[in-house]
Design a protein around this motif. Structure first.
Motif, PDB file in Angstrom:
ATOM      1  N   ARG A 119     -17.268  -5.816  -9.106  1.00  0.00           N
ATOM      2  CA  ARG A 119     -17.600  -5.740  -7.688  1.00  0.00           C
ATOM      3  C   ARG A 119     -16.369  -5.309  -6.892  1.00  0.00           C
ATOM      4  NH1 ARG A 119     -20.060 -10.735  -4.297  1.00  0.00           N
ATOM      5  NH2 ARG A 119     -18.088 -10.795  -3.191  1.00  0.00           N
ATOM      6  N   THR A 120     -16.286  -4.008  -6.634  1.00  0.00           N
ATOM      7  CA  THR A 120     -15.162  -3.510  -5.856  1.00  0.00           C
ATOM      8  C   THR A 120     -15.308  -3.909  -4.385  1.00  0.00           C
ATOM      9  OG1 THR A 120     -16.282  -1.398  -5.477  1.00  0.00           O
ATOM     10  CG2 THR A 120     -14.812  -1.538  -7.390  1.00  0.00           C
ATOM     11  N   VAL A 121     -14.187  -3.914  -3.699  1.00  0.00           N
ATOM     12  CA  VAL A 121     -14.185  -4.121  -2.249  1.00  0.00           C
ATOM     13  C   VAL A 121     -14.142  -2.743  -1.602  1.00  0.00           C
ATOM     14  CG1 VAL A 121     -12.953  -5.103  -0.292  1.00  0.00           C
ATOM     15  CG2 VAL A 121     -13.068  -6.354  -2.441  1.00  0.00           C
ATOM     16  N   ASP A 122     -15.198  -2.407  -0.866  1.00  0.00           N
ATOM     17  CA  ASP A 122     -15.389  -1.040  -0.387  1.00  0.00           C
ATOM     18  C   ASP A 122     -15.135  -0.917   1.119  1.00  0.00           C
ATOM     19  OD1 ASP A 122     -16.194  -0.699  -2.981  1.00  0.00           O
ATOM     20  OD2 ASP A 122     -18.329  -0.449  -2.514  1.00  0.00           O
ATOM     21  N   ASP A 123     -14.630   0.253   1.499  1.00  0.00           N
ATOM     22  CA  ASP A 123     -14.591   0.688   2.905  1.00  0.00           C
ATOM     23  C   ASP A 123     -13.818  -0.259   3.813  1.00  0.00           C
ATOM     24  OD1 ASP A 123     -16.188   2.903   2.218  1.00  0.00           O
ATOM     25  OD2 ASP A 123     -17.979   1.672   2.361  1.00  0.00           O
ATOM     26  N   VAL A 124     -12.679  -0.715   3.345  1.00  0.00           N
ATOM     27  CA  VAL A 124     -11.772  -1.480   4.189  1.00  0.00           C
ATOM     28  C   VAL A 124     -10.803  -0.519   4.870  1.00  0.00           C
ATOM     29  CG1 VAL A 124      -9.864  -3.144   4.185  1.00  0.00           C
ATOM     30  CG2 VAL A 124     -11.938  -3.610   2.874  1.00  0.00           C
ATOM     31  N   HIS A 125     -10.569  -0.725   6.170  1.00  0.00           N
ATOM     32  CA  HIS A 125      -9.669   0.112   6.954  1.00  0.00           C
ATOM     33  C   HIS A 125      -8.512  -0.738   7.474  1.00  0.00           C
ATOM     34  CE1 HIS A 125     -13.243   3.001   7.988  1.00  0.00           C
ATOM     35  NE2 HIS A 125     -12.941   2.960   6.703  1.00  0.00           N
ATOM     36  N   ILE A 126      -7.289  -0.262   7.270  1.00  0.00           N
ATOM     37  CA  ILE A 126      -6.099  -0.938   7.788  1.00  0.00           C
ATOM     38  C   ILE A 126      -5.385   0.037   8.715  1.00  0.00           C
ATOM     39  CG2 ILE A 126      -3.923  -2.080   7.199  1.00  0.00           C
ATOM     40  CD1 ILE A 126      -5.158  -2.727   4.456  1.00  0.00           C
ATOM     41  N   ARG A 127      -5.093  -0.398   9.939  1.00  0.00           N
ATOM     42  CA  ARG A 127      -4.596   0.507  10.961  1.00  0.00           C
ATOM     43  C   ARG A 127      -3.420  -0.101  11.750  1.00  0.00           C
ATOM     44  NH1 ARG A 127      -7.522   3.345   8.508  1.00  0.00           N
ATOM     45  NH2 ARG A 127      -9.333   4.558   9.222  1.00  0.00           N
ATOM     46  N   ALA A 128      -2.397   0.731  12.011  1.00  0.00           N
ATOM     47  CA  ALA A 128      -1.397   0.489  13.063  1.00  0.00           C
ATOM     48  C   ALA A 128      -0.714  -0.867  12.958  1.00  0.00           C
ATOM     49  CB  ALA A 128      -2.057   0.654  14.434  1.00  0.00           C
ATOM     50  N   LEU A 129      -0.210  -1.188  11.764  1.00  0.00           N
ATOM     51  CA  LEU A 129       0.525  -2.431  11.539  1.00  0.00           C
ATOM     52  C   LEU A 129       1.895  -2.109  10.950  1.00  0.00           C
ATOM     53  CD1 LEU A 129      -2.385  -4.266   9.719  1.00  0.00           C
ATOM     54  CD2 LEU A 129      -1.460  -5.014  11.906  1.00  0.00           C
ATOM     55  N   THR A 130       2.833  -3.043  11.097  1.00  0.00           N
ATOM     56  CA  THR A 130       4.109  -2.967  10.393  1.00  0.00           C
ATOM     57  C   THR A 130       4.202  -4.139   9.431  1.00  0.00           C
ATOM     58  OG1 THR A 130       5.268  -1.825  12.178  1.00  0.00           O
ATOM     59  CG2 THR A 130       6.611  -3.077  10.648  1.00  0.00           C
ATOM     60  N   LEU A 131       4.559  -3.830   8.173  1.00  0.00           N
ATOM     61  CA  LEU A 131       4.706  -4.865   7.145  1.00  0.00           C
ATOM     62  C   LEU A 131       6.119  -4.767   6.591  1.00  0.00           C
ATOM     63  CD1 LEU A 131       1.460  -3.543   6.252  1.00  0.00           C
ATOM     64  CD2 LEU A 131       1.571  -6.010   5.924  1.00  0.00           C
ATOM     65  N   SER A 132       6.863  -5.861   6.680  1.00  0.00           N
ATOM     66  CA  SER A 132       8.281  -5.788   6.373  1.00  0.00           C
ATOM     67  C   SER A 132       8.764  -7.030   5.645  1.00  0.00           C
ATOM     68  CB  SER A 132       9.075  -5.611   7.670  1.00  0.00           C
ATOM     69  OG  SER A 132      10.458  -5.570   7.428  1.00  0.00           O
ATOM     70  N   GLY A 133       9.622  -6.819   4.633  1.00  0.00           N
ATOM     71  CA  GLY A 133      10.365  -7.910   4.026  1.00  0.00           C
ATOM     72  C   GLY A 133       9.642  -8.672   2.937  1.00  0.00           C
ATOM     73  N   PHE A 134       8.528  -8.138   2.423  1.00  0.00           N
ATOM     74  CA  PHE A 134       7.806  -8.859   1.370  1.00  0.00           C
ATOM     75  C   PHE A 134       8.474  -8.620   0.014  1.00  0.00           C
ATOM     76  CE2 PHE A 134       4.784  -8.748   4.790  1.00  0.00           C
ATOM     77  CZ  PHE A 134       4.266 -10.032   4.746  1.00  0.00           C
ATOM     78  N   LYS A 135       8.406  -9.633  -0.828  1.00  0.00           N
ATOM     79  CA  LYS A 135       9.087  -9.571  -2.121  1.00  0.00           C
ATOM     80  C   LYS A 135       8.544  -8.444  -2.989  1.00  0.00           C
ATOM     81  CE  LYS A 135      10.206 -12.454  -6.140  1.00  0.00           C
ATOM     82  NZ  LYS A 135      10.031 -13.804  -6.752  1.00  0.00           N
ATOM     83  N   LYS A 136       7.248  -8.163  -2.869  1.00  0.00           N
ATOM     84  CA  LYS A 136       6.670  -7.125  -3.724  1.00  0.00           C
ATOM     85  C   LYS A 136       6.199  -5.945  -2.879  1.00  0.00           C
ATOM     86  CE  LYS A 136       4.172  -6.590  -8.020  1.00  0.00           C
ATOM     87  NZ  LYS A 136       3.346  -7.257  -9.057  1.00  0.00           N
ATOM     88  N   SER A 137       4.982  -5.971  -2.324  1.00  0.00           N
ATOM     89  CA  SER A 137       4.439  -4.811  -1.618  1.00  0.00           C
ATOM     90  C   SER A 137       4.048  -5.149  -0.193  1.00  0.00           C
ATOM     91  CB  SER A 137       3.195  -4.286  -2.348  1.00  0.00           C
ATOM     92  OG  SER A 137       3.502  -3.921  -3.669  1.00  0.00           O
ATOM     93  N   GLY A 138       4.166  -4.149   0.680  1.00  0.00           N
ATOM     94  CA  GLY A 138       3.608  -4.314   2.014  1.00  0.00           C
ATOM     95  C   GLY A 138       2.098  -4.405   1.965  1.00  0.00           C
ATOM     96  N   ILE A 139       1.462  -3.419   1.303  1.00  0.00           N
ATOM     97  CA  ILE A 139       0.013  -3.443   1.065  1.00  0.00           C
ATOM     98  C   ILE A 139      -0.220  -3.282  -0.430  1.00  0.00           C
ATOM     99  CG2 ILE A 139      -2.169  -2.210   1.412  1.00  0.00           C
ATOM    100  CD1 ILE A 139      -1.220  -1.431   4.170  1.00  0.00           C
ATOM    101  N   TRP A 140      -1.067  -4.149  -0.966  1.00  0.00           N
ATOM    102  CA  TRP A 140      -1.436  -4.093  -2.385  1.00  0.00           C
ATOM    103  C   TRP A 140      -2.960  -4.050  -2.481  1.00  0.00           C
ATOM    104  CZ3 TRP A 140      -0.381  -2.937  -7.120  1.00  0.00           C
ATOM    105  CH2 TRP A 140      -1.176  -3.423  -8.162  1.00  0.00           C
ATOM    106  N   ALA A 141      -3.503  -3.100  -3.260  1.00  0.00           N
ATOM    107  CA  ALA A 141      -4.953  -2.975  -3.427  1.00  0.00           C
ATOM    108  C   ALA A 141      -5.294  -2.849  -4.903  1.00  0.00           C
ATOM    109  CB  ALA A 141      -5.471  -1.761  -2.666  1.00  0.00           C
ATOM    110  N   SER A 142      -6.370  -3.514  -5.302  1.00  0.00           N
ATOM    111  CA  SER A 142      -6.846  -3.440  -6.677  1.00  0.00           C
ATOM    112  C   SER A 142      -8.364  -3.536  -6.691  1.00  0.00           C
ATOM    113  CB  SER A 142      -6.248  -4.596  -7.495  1.00  0.00           C
ATOM    114  OG  SER A 142      -6.641  -4.532  -8.847  1.00  0.00           O
ATOM    115  N   TRP A 143      -9.004  -2.671  -7.473  1.00  0.00           N
ATOM    116  CA  TRP A 143     -10.468  -2.620  -7.546  1.00  0.00           C
ATOM    117  C   TRP A 143     -11.070  -2.408  -6.148  1.00  0.00           C
ATOM    118  CZ3 TRP A 143     -11.925  -1.514 -12.159  1.00  0.00           C
ATOM    119  CH2 TRP A 143     -11.373  -2.109 -13.286  1.00  0.00           C
ATOM    120  N   THR A 144     -10.687  -1.324  -5.511  1.00  0.00           N
ATOM    121  CA  THR A 144     -11.249  -0.969  -4.210  1.00  0.00           C
ATOM    122  C   THR A 144     -11.865   0.418  -4.283  1.00  0.00           C
ATOM    123  OG1 THR A 144      -9.263   0.102  -3.315  1.00  0.00           O
ATOM    124  CG2 THR A 144      -9.419  -2.287  -3.086  1.00  0.00           C
ATOM    125  N   ASP A 145     -12.742   0.700  -3.320  1.00  0.00           N
ATOM    126  CA  ASP A 145     -13.303   2.037  -3.160  1.00  0.00           C
ATOM    127  C   ASP A 145     -13.327   2.358  -1.665  1.00  0.00           C
ATOM    128  OD1 ASP A 145     -14.892   4.377  -4.463  1.00  0.00           O
ATOM    129  OD2 ASP A 145     -16.114   3.788  -2.743  1.00  0.00           O
TER     130      ASP A 145
END
Length: 366
Positions: A119-145
């Motif tokens: 069951r993928t997570v579909d049609d998510v939109h991320i807009r106009a944000l700042t992501l800073s200082g995380f140990k791994k990733s600012g944005i991480w996606a897995s099994w999405t469409d």
């Protein structure tokens, strides 16, 4: 009909009528709503309260948390560069009751969009944000469409700025990724297991600005994507296509219209890769990739991977086959503008490239 609006205050939810002067009539499908998050409140709580089709609007401010999205059709929207998400001052510890909510934080990521194989997570939109200082990733996606990330700034994160695995039909556009420990944008089949390249279904990486990372864009063991019209500078390498001996091979992608200039930062060797400096576009173990109409200038280094556009055997010795390098403007790169260091590969062609030096010689049109 107007959207409903929900303001997330301290423990209070306020809703407005769906239409002026109209009675509220129950329906099978509720109208999309805006859920507004103010500084000091929780983005995660708003995401948990949202339904598919809703928009979580995060007002300007600094929010110290990680956000996990596991439901489809959501939009998470900030206010240009004034909405900043950073790690919590005191990292949350997962418990039996908080395990799901804290998975993203526990793994060191800022925003996570996570589905499953069934069951993928579909049609998510991320807009106009700042992501800073995380140990791994600012944005991480897995099994999405259909994930869409636009006008996001991902800076100074430990590994990747924006990263995706096991996903299809993504659109990464007009983002800025700078100062991240590995790639600014990272697309992979899987980070946890070996295997052949997967088809991204036409994922697009377009109009992004990628500076000061280890690599601007990494495409690892994937096929069928577009890397177009990006501005890539000040990294150790601009674009890196990674394949191996597994089948299908990485490739069947187009890298076009990018400006890849002065990627001369030095990155030390890793257990799987030599040192990198002065690399424009590198293809390793790729097949049927088209590199066309890029401007690649002044990428200078003295490592085995240095040069403007180069073909190189993969770490495990997989060859490049049937790649087309054409109509690129490649100047001022050292030790060479074009370099085929994978002479055992077959079907690779260099045509109509404007360049000064090549290895072996004779590959420049003028």
């Amino acid at each position: 009909m107007r959207k409903n609006h929900i303001k997330c205050l301290v423990g209070i939810t306020v809703t407005t009528a769906t239409a002026l002067g109209a009675a509220v009539v129950p329906s099978a499908a509720a109208a999309p709503r805006d859920l507004v998050v103010h500084p000091g409140n929780s983005i995660q709580k708003a995401v948990n309260a949202a339904a598919p089709g809703d928009t979580v609007v995060v007002l300007p401010g600094t929010y110290r948390e990680s956000v996990l999205i596991t439901k489809p059709g959501l939009t998470l929207r900030g206010t240009d560069g004034r909405t900043v998400i950073m790690p919590a001052a005191t990292p949350a510890k997962a418990t039996k009751t908080t395990k799901v909510a804290n998975t993203c934080a526990a793994n060191g990521n800022g925003i996570c969009v996570v589905g499953t194989k069934t069951r993928t997570v579909d049609d998510v939109h991320i807009r106009a944000l700042t992501l800073s200082g995380f140990k791994k990733s600012g944005i991480w996606a897995s099994w999405t469409d259909g994930l869409s990330v636009r006008r996001v700034t991902a800076k100074n994160n430990g590994t990747w700025g924006i990263a995706q695995e096991r996903s299809t039909h993504a659109d990464f556009r007009r983002n800025t990724a700078t100062g991240n420990g590995d790639a600014g944008i990272f697309i992979a089949n899987s980070v946890s297991e070996e295997g052949g390249a997967t088809d991204t279904g036409g994922t697009e990486i377009r109009e992004n600005t990628l500076t000061g990372n280890r690599i601007g864009v990494t495409a690892r063991r994937v096929r069928n994507l577009l890397i177009d019209d990006n501005r890539i500078s000040g990294n150790c390498s601009g674009v890196f296509v990674v394949g191996d001996e597994s089948k299908p091979a990485a490739g069947a992608m187009t890298i076009s219209g990018n400006r890849i200039i002065g990627n001369n930062k030095f990155c030390a060797a890793t257990p799987r890769l030599s040192a990198i400096q002065g690399s424009g576009i590198v293809l390793t173990g790729s097949e049927a990739t088209v590199v066309r109409s890029n401007v690649i200038r002044n990428n200078v280094g003295a490592t085995p991977l240095s040069g403007g556009i180069l073909l190189f055997k993969s770490f495990v010795g997989a060859l490049n086959t049937n790649n087309t390098i054409t109509e690129n403007h490649v100047q001022g790169n050292k030790p060479a503008d074009l370099a085929n260091r994978d002479t055992s590969g077959t079907g690779n062609t260099f045509t109509s490239n404007e360049c000064g030096t090549s290895a072996p010689g004779g590959m420049c049109a003028r």
